[in-house]
Enzyme design. Structure first.
Site, PDB file in Angstrom:
ATOM      1  N   ASP A   8       0.554  -1.044   0.296  1.00  9.18           N
ATOM      2  CA  ASP A   8       0.056   0.055  -0.310  1.00  9.18           C
ATOM      3  C   ASP A   8       0.948   1.537  -0.243  1.00  9.18           C
ATOM      4  O   ASP A   8       1.723   1.263   0.567  1.00  9.18           O
ATOM      5  CB  ASP A   8      -0.531  -0.181   1.043  1.00  9.18           C
ATOM      6  CG  ASP A   8      -2.291  -0.977   1.242  1.00  9.18           C
ATOM      7  OD1 ASP A   8      -2.145  -1.949   0.606  1.00  9.18           O
ATOM      8  OD2 ASP A   8      -2.908  -1.250   2.344  1.00  9.18           O
ATOM      9  N   ASP A 127     -15.693  -3.869  -0.944  1.00  8.48           N
ATOM     10  CA  ASP A 127     -14.643  -3.386   0.485  1.00  8.48           C
ATOM     11  C   ASP A 127     -16.423  -3.080   0.841  1.00  8.48           C
ATOM     12  O   ASP A 127     -17.569  -2.546   0.882  1.00  8.48           O
ATOM     13  CB  ASP A 127     -14.513  -2.395   0.187  1.00  8.48           C
ATOM     14  CG  ASP A 127     -12.624  -2.256  -0.983  1.00  8.48           C
ATOM     15  OD1 ASP A 127     -13.123  -3.537  -1.320  1.00  8.48           O
ATOM     16  OD2 ASP A 127     -12.249  -1.260  -0.946  1.00  8.48           O
TER      17      ASP A 127
END
Length: 236
Positions: A8, A127
Site C-alpha cells: 500500500d 469493500d
C-alpha cells in the site's frame, strides 16, 4: 490458490493501515520497489498494490513509484486506488500492469466497469463494512449489500473480485472466509480474500474453500506473523 503480497503506497512509501484509516499508517519501507523484488525472490508471482493517496484523491498519485516497481520485477501486478476513467486504465496497462482494480466506480458506474471489462483485465474491488459496500477510500458506506454488488458482476467478464472485510483489515484477527465465499458464490467470479490474514492457518482455511481463488497478505508479513515461502507452498 494465489497468494498476493500487498504494498500500500502513501506518499511514495510502503505502509499498512488499520481499518483503512489514513492516520493509522505505519511505514514499513521507503523503497517499495526493493520490497517488491524481495517478494519475487521469495517465489511470488503476483503483487497487489493500492495507491492510498489515489483512492482519496480520485486519481493516481503514486504512478512513478508504481512504474518503478513494474519495471524492476516480472511480477503480475494488480493496482487499485483512484482509477476512475479509461485513460487511467490504459496508462497503467501501458506501464506493464497486469490488471487494474476498480472499486468506488464499480458501485457508482457499473455500466462503465462492464464496458471496460470487455477490453481490459479488470478486477472489481468490493469493500464491505458490516456487509455494506464502502467507497471513496472507505470514507463512505453505501446502502448496497456487498453480495448484491457481486451479483451485478456475474457474467460481466471481470477477471476477479477482491473482497475486503474492512473490520478485519490490518487487524491480524483472521480472515473472513465466509464473507469471501459469499462474494464468490454470488458472482461466480474468481474471488480473492483481503483483510485480516494473520498466519498460515488462514491460508489453510482459504485453500480448503474451493470457491476462493486467492488471498492478499499484507500486515501479517510485515509484522513477521507469516512465512511467505511456506504460504506459497501451501497455496499450490
Amino acid at each position: 490458490m494465489d497468494i498476493l503480497p500487498a504494498i500500500d503506497l502513501k506518499e511514495g512509501k510502503a505502509v499498512r493501515l488499520t481499518k483503512g484509516l489514513m492516520d493509522s499508517a505505519k511505514i514499513y519501507s521507503d523503497r517499495p520497489w526493493e520490497l517488491a523484488k524481495e517478494f519475487e525472490d521469495m517465489g511470488a508471482s503476483w503483487l497487489h498494490i493500492v495507491d492510498l493517496d489515489g483512492a482519496f484523491a480520485g486519481e493516481p498519485v503514486n504512478a512513478k513509484i508504481i512504474e518503478k516497481i513494474a519495471s524492476q520485477t516480472n511480477l503480475k501486478i494488480e493496482i487499485g486506488g483512484g482509477i476512475r476513467d479509461e485513460k487511467r486504465i490504459q496508462d497503467y496497462l501501458n506501464l506493464g500492469i497486469y490488471r487494474v482494480i476498480l472499486g468506488s466506480i464499480a458501485l457508482k458506474n457499473p455500466d462503465f466497469v462492464k464496458l471496460v471489462a470487455k477490453k481490459y483485465k479488470v478486477a472489481v474491488g468490493i469493500d464491505a463494512n458490516n456487509g455494506f459496500v464502502a467507497v471513496e477510500g472507505w470514507a463512505e458506506v453505501s446502502k448496497v449489500r456487498a453480495t448484491d454488488l457481486a451479483k451485478l458482476y456475474a457474467d460481466a467478464g471481470v477477471d476477479a473480485i477482491i473482497a475486503t472485510d474492512i473490520s478485519k483489515d490490518g487487524m491480524l484477527s483472521g480472515v473472513n472466509v465466509d464473507f469471501t465465499a459469499c462474494i464468490a458464490n454470488a458472482s461466480g467470479v474468481d474471488t480473492i480474500a483481503s483483510g485480516g490474514v494473520k498466519g498460515i492457518e488462514d491460508i489453510i482455511s482459504l485453500k480448503a474453500n474451493k470457491s476462493i481463488a486467492g488471498a492478499i497478505v499484507g500486515k501479517a508479513y510485515y509484522e513477521g506473523k507469516i512465512d511467505l515461502k511456506e504460504a506459497f507452498k501451501i497455496a499450490l
